[in-house]
Motif scaffolding. Structure first.
Motif, PDB file in Angstrom:
ATOM      1  N   ILE A 157       0.846  -1.188   0.000  1.00  0.00           N
ATOM      2  CA  ILE A 157       0.000   0.000   0.000  1.00  0.00           C
ATOM      3  C   ILE A 157       0.884   1.241   0.000  1.00  0.00           C
ATOM      4  CG2 ILE A 157      -0.242   0.046   2.535  1.00  0.00           C
ATOM      5  CD1 ILE A 157      -3.118   1.107   2.080  1.00  0.00           C
ATOM      6  N   GLY A 158       0.595   2.162  -0.912  1.00  0.00           N
ATOM      7  CA  GLY A 158       1.332   3.415  -0.987  1.00  0.00           C
ATOM      8  C   GLY A 158       0.443   4.558  -0.545  1.00  0.00           C
ATOM      9  N   ILE A 159       0.849   5.248   0.497  1.00  0.00           N
ATOM     10  CA  ILE A 159       0.032   6.316   1.085  1.00  0.00           C
ATOM     11  C   ILE A 159       0.685   7.663   0.785  1.00  0.00           C
ATOM     12  CG2 ILE A 159      -1.022   7.205   3.193  1.00  0.00           C
ATOM     13  CD1 ILE A 159      -0.682   4.361   4.378  1.00  0.00           C
ATOM     14  N   ILE A 160      -0.046   8.512   0.088  1.00  0.00           N
ATOM     15  CA  ILE A 160       0.452   9.851  -0.236  1.00  0.00           C
ATOM     16  C   ILE A 160      -0.064  10.815   0.824  1.00  0.00           C
ATOM     17  CG2 ILE A 160       0.445  11.718  -1.932  1.00  0.00           C
ATOM     18  CD1 ILE A 160       0.148   9.646  -4.123  1.00  0.00           C
ATOM     19  N   ALA A 173      -3.374  -0.878   7.990  1.00  0.00           N
ATOM     20  CA  ALA A 173      -2.676  -1.721   7.005  1.00  0.00           C
ATOM     21  C   ALA A 173      -1.810  -2.777   7.677  1.00  0.00           C
ATOM     22  CB  ALA A 173      -1.826  -0.845   6.092  1.00  0.00           C
ATOM     23  N   ILE A 174      -1.323  -2.472   8.879  1.00  0.00           N
ATOM     24  CA  ILE A 174      -0.505  -3.438   9.614  1.00  0.00           C
ATOM     25  C   ILE A 174      -1.295  -4.717   9.857  1.00  0.00           C
ATOM     26  CG2 ILE A 174       0.645  -3.891  11.819  1.00  0.00           C
ATOM     27  CD1 ILE A 174       1.293  -0.844  11.909  1.00  0.00           C
ATOM     28  N   LYS A 179       2.986  -4.408   3.179  1.00  0.00           N
ATOM     29  CA  LYS A 179       4.171  -3.572   3.094  1.00  0.00           C
ATOM     30  C   LYS A 179       3.681  -2.147   2.888  1.00  0.00           C
ATOM     31  CE  LYS A 179       8.383  -2.656   0.455  1.00  0.00           C
ATOM     32  NZ  LYS A 179       9.225  -3.032  -0.712  1.00  0.00           N
ATOM     33  N   ILE A 180       4.158  -1.215   3.716  1.00  0.00           N
ATOM     34  CA  ILE A 180       3.660   0.159   3.680  1.00  0.00           C
ATOM     35  C   ILE A 180       4.762   1.085   3.181  1.00  0.00           C
ATOM     36  CG2 ILE A 180       2.572   2.018   4.998  1.00  0.00           C
ATOM     37  CD1 ILE A 180       1.899  -0.114   7.143  1.00  0.00           C
ATOM     38  N   ILE A 181       4.470   1.814   2.109  1.00  0.00           N
ATOM     39  CA  ILE A 181       5.392   2.838   1.626  1.00  0.00           C
ATOM     40  C   ILE A 181       4.630   4.162   1.568  1.00  0.00           C
ATOM     41  CG2 ILE A 181       6.871   1.254   0.347  1.00  0.00           C
ATOM     42  CD1 ILE A 181       5.439   1.989  -2.204  1.00  0.00           C
ATOM     43  N   SER A 182       5.370   5.272   1.628  1.00  0.00           N
ATOM     44  CA  SER A 182       4.694   6.562   1.681  1.00  0.00           C
ATOM     45  C   SER A 182       5.515   7.648   0.998  1.00  0.00           C
ATOM     46  CB  SER A 182       4.439   6.969   3.145  1.00  0.00           C
ATOM     47  OG  SER A 182       3.810   8.239   3.223  1.00  0.00           O
ATOM     48  N   ASP A 193       9.258   4.447  12.441  1.00  0.00           N
ATOM     49  CA  ASP A 193       9.359   3.487  13.540  1.00  0.00           C
ATOM     50  C   ASP A 193       7.982   2.974  13.973  1.00  0.00           C
ATOM     51  OD1 ASP A 193      12.079   3.966  13.485  1.00  0.00           O
ATOM     52  OD2 ASP A 193      12.025   5.434  15.110  1.00  0.00           O
ATOM     53  N   ARG A 194       7.001   3.866  13.998  1.00  0.00           N
ATOM     54  CA  ARG A 194       5.672   3.502  14.502  1.00  0.00           C
ATOM     55  C   ARG A 194       4.955   2.529  13.576  1.00  0.00           C
ATOM     56  NH1 ARG A 194       2.746   8.673  15.192  1.00  0.00           N
ATOM     57  NH2 ARG A 194       4.346   8.958  16.782  1.00  0.00           N
ATOM     58  N   TYR A 195       5.097   2.728  12.262  1.00  0.00           N
ATOM     59  CA  TYR A 195       4.320   1.932  11.314  1.00  0.00           C
ATOM     60  C   TYR A 195       5.178   1.013  10.447  1.00  0.00           C
ATOM     61  CZ  TYR A 195       0.944   5.434  12.736  1.00  0.00           C
ATOM     62  OH  TYR A 195       0.140   6.263  13.486  1.00  0.00           O
TER      63      TYR A 195
END
Length: 332
Positions: A157-160, A173-174, A179-182, A193-195
């Motif tokens: 997931i890509g979060i803008i 998403a966790i 996999k989280i990208i932003s 660190d948090r996500y």
């Protein structure tokens, strides 16, 4: 004999305020005259209608239903304050309000959980073909006509944008083992660190995401942030979700990408022109459309309306108001 002070006249023109009796109780502190224009009467208001309606009022509680232009504000002969029953304020000409000495307040930070929940509803609806399935079964079909859906868990997931909404989306998403990208302007290590996410360029995000979620506000920098070039970078199997502001995505470019199968699908809750009466999107089966309801959950509606009322009351009582958009304007 000392003349009695004139009662303040307050205009209410907000769909979600008029249903909240508790918010009206807050206004009683002012002993003011409150005039509510019901949603049905405002449905077809033009710029001229709003300009005419706002004349003669000292304060107004407005939602996101109508654009407040400089022309509207020219007719606001007594207006001192606009208290917004919403977070966004791009529909208000704040510069013109400031020039006229009109304070503008909003209600940020209340609906981020409701919006994040809704975004996940959009993701599931479009990827798992929930809307298509509903339409099919109502049409008497059991499986026929419903395409194979796409798994959500384990995707990228890509979060803008990583404000309160973006972070709430990442938190959820966790649980989907993603996999989280932003992509953001300002990178903060505590968010990494948090996500457990990775900050990337806009191009990297678009190329590598299975789901692209717009969580940034509308500004000169983000207008048409997603257009032809950006959509061409996305994978053919990817989806794009927008519950932020319609103008962030070039709607013509998005329509072409969806119609030509360049991306798999989209879910939209916001549009360039609202309310959305006619649209090319209506002809597409790979887009889920909703009427700007992302933040409209029960508790958030009441809290926002109550806060908008408190902002207005505090302003007229000369008390501090926390969420002022144009702080150069001061009642004192």
């Amino acid at each position: 004999m000392k003349e009695k002070p004139q009662r303040k006249r307050i205009l209410i023109a907000s769909n979600t305020f008029e249903t909240e009796n508790g918010a009206y109780e807050v206004l009683r502190e002012l002993d003011c005259e409150v005039i509510t224009i019901p949603a049905g009467e405002r449905k077809k208001w033009t710029e001229d209608d709003l300009a005419k309606a706002i004349k003669g009022f000292d304060g107004a509680i407005l939602g996101g239903d109508h654009t407040v232009t400089s022309r509207v504000l020219e007719k606001a002969d007594r207006l001192e304050v606009i208290s917004l029953n919403c977070t966004g304020f791009n529909h208000i000409d704040v510069s013109a309000a400031t020039d006229k000495g009109i304070s503008v307040f909003n209600m940020p930070g209340l609906s981020f959980n409701a919006v994040a929940d809704f975004i996940w509803g959009q993701i599931l609806a479009v990827m798992r073909q929930i809307v298509k399935g509903d339409r099919a079964i109502r049409a008497g079909e059991w499986v026929n006509g419903v395409e194979k859906s796409t798994a959500v868990s384990g995707k990228t997931i890509g979060i803008i944008g990583m404000g309160s909404i973006g972070q709430a989306v990442a938190k959820r998403a966790i649980g989907f083992d993603m996999k989280i990208i932003s992509y953001v302007r300002t990178k903060r290590q505590e968010i990494v660190d948090r996500y457990n996410l990775t900050f990337v360029s806009k191009e990297e995000l678009l190329c590598n995401s299975d789901i692209v979620v717009i969580c940034c506000p509308l500004s000169a920098e983000t207008f048409h942030l997603i257009s032809d070039r950006e959509l061409h970078l996305m994978k053919q199997t990817s989806y794009i979700i927008n519950s932020s502001r319609g103008q962030i995505i070039d709607e013509d470019a998005l329509y072409n990408a969806l119609a030509q199968g360049e991306i798999a699908g989209a879910a939209l809750d916001v549009y360039k022109d609202e309310p959305l009466k006619e649209s090319k999107f209506f002809d597409l089966n790979n887009v889920v459309l909703t009427p700007h309801i992302g933040g409209l959950a029960d508790q958030q509606i009441y809290a926002c309306a109550e806060g908008a009322a408190k902002n207005l009351v505090s302003f007229f009582k000369g008390e501090e108001v926390l969420h002022i958009i144009n702080p150069v304007v001061s009642k004192n």
